[in-house]
Design a protein around this motif. Structure first.
Motif, mmCIF file in Angstrom:
data_model
loop_
_atom_site.group_PDB
_atom_site.id
_atom_site.type_symbol
_atom_site.label_atom_id
_atom_site.label_comp_id
_atom_site.label_asym_id
_atom_site.label_seq_id
_atom_site.Cartn_x
_atom_site.Cartn_y
_atom_site.Cartn_z
ATOM 1 N N ALA A 1 0.834 -1.206 0.000
ATOM 2 C CA ALA A 1 0.000 0.000 0.000
ATOM 3 C C ALA A 1 0.870 1.257 0.000
ATOM 4 C CB ALA A 1 -0.936 -0.001 1.206
ATOM 5 N N SER A 2 1.905 1.250 0.788
ATOM 6 C CA SER A 2 2.817 2.391 0.843
ATOM 7 C C SER A 2 3.513 2.598 -0.495
ATOM 8 C CB SER A 2 3.851 2.172 1.945
ATOM 9 O OG SER A 2 4.817 3.188 1.920
ATOM 10 N N ILE A 3 3.921 1.519 -1.132
ATOM 11 C CA ILE A 3 4.571 1.615 -2.441
ATOM 12 C C ILE A 3 3.615 2.220 -3.461
ATOM 13 C CG2 ILE A 3 5.538 0.275 -4.347
ATOM 14 C CD1 ILE A 3 6.484 -1.738 -2.205
ATOM 15 N N MET A 4 2.384 1.755 -3.466
ATOM 16 C CA MET A 4 1.397 2.276 -4.424
ATOM 17 C C MET A 4 1.125 3.763 -4.203
ATOM 18 S SD MET A 4 0.767 -0.032 -6.501
ATOM 19 C CE MET A 4 2.089 -1.195 -6.335
ATOM 20 N N LEU B 1 4.164 5.667 -5.549
ATOM 21 C CA LEU B 1 4.197 5.656 -7.014
ATOM 22 C C LEU B 1 3.090 6.529 -7.609
ATOM 23 C CD1 LEU B 1 5.047 1.923 -7.785
ATOM 24 C CD2 LEU B 1 6.576 3.903 -7.831
ATOM 25 N N SER B 2 1.918 6.509 -7.010
ATOM 26 C CA SER B 2 0.831 7.342 -7.537
ATOM 27 C C SER B 2 1.148 8.819 -7.343
ATOM 28 C CB SER B 2 -0.500 6.987 -6.880
ATOM 29 O OG SER B 2 -0.500 7.331 -5.512
ATOM 30 N N LYS C 1 1.905 12.138 -10.396
ATOM 31 C CA LYS C 1 1.201 13.420 -10.496
ATOM 32 C C LYS C 1 2.051 14.455 -11.221
ATOM 33 C CE LYS C 1 2.465 15.533 -6.175
ATOM 34 N NZ LYS C 1 2.527 14.939 -4.903
ATOM 35 N N ALA C 2 3.360 14.362 -11.128
ATOM 36 C CA ALA C 2 4.228 15.319 -11.813
ATOM 37 C C ALA C 2 4.058 15.212 -13.326
ATOM 38 C CB ALA C 2 5.685 15.088 -11.417
#
Length: 150
Positions: free
Chosen positions: A99-102, A105-106, A110-111
């Protein structure tokens, strides 16, 4: 002392998004200036087409450059965000939380999204202004054909 990793982890969003906001501001300034100029330019005041072209095309390069490079600035932010995520993963000692990785990455993506959001209007404005430039160039040619044809 703050390491480069810590600095980037804390400030990369501000750096990339700030740069994209700055690019947007510069682009919008150039667009407004061009629309004002092209709205009141009098092509009959120009004795040759080269001087007209110089004035008509001023600041269009800025708009085009922002449109062409904003996605790359966003992509740079995304790549750095992904690198930071993998670096953090590598230093986590095997405690991998999907969950932390996702989330990381999400947030990194955004950039790229913001870079694309800056680029799309830039290219729309660039093309619209390019059309106005062409119309004014054709007005000058028509006006000068009439003068020389008489």
């Amino acid at each position: 002392m703050m390491s480069l990793f810590d600095f980037l982890q804390q400030y990369i969003d501000y750096i990339i998004l700030g740069l994209l906001c700055f690019m947007s501001f510069i682009m919008l300034w150039a667009v407004v200036e061009r629309f004002i100029f092209l709205g009141k330019v009098n092509v009959s005041q120009y004795s040759n087409i080269h001087d007209l072209d110089i004035d008509l095309n001023r600041n269009l390069t800025v708009i085009s450059t922002v449109g062409a490079n904003a996605p790359y600035v966003g992509l740079l932010g995304t790549v750095i965000g992904i690198l930071l995520t993998f670096y953090e993963l590598g230093n986590s000692g095997g405690d991998i939380d999907a969950a932390s990785i996702m989330v990381h990455l999400s947030l990194a993506l955004k950039a790229t999204a913001v870079g694309i959001l800056v680029a799309i209007p830039s290219m729309i404005f660039y093309n619209a202004l390019g059309r106005k430039v062409e119309v004014n160039r054709l007005k000058w040619k028509a006006l000068n054909e009439n003068k020389h044809g008489e």
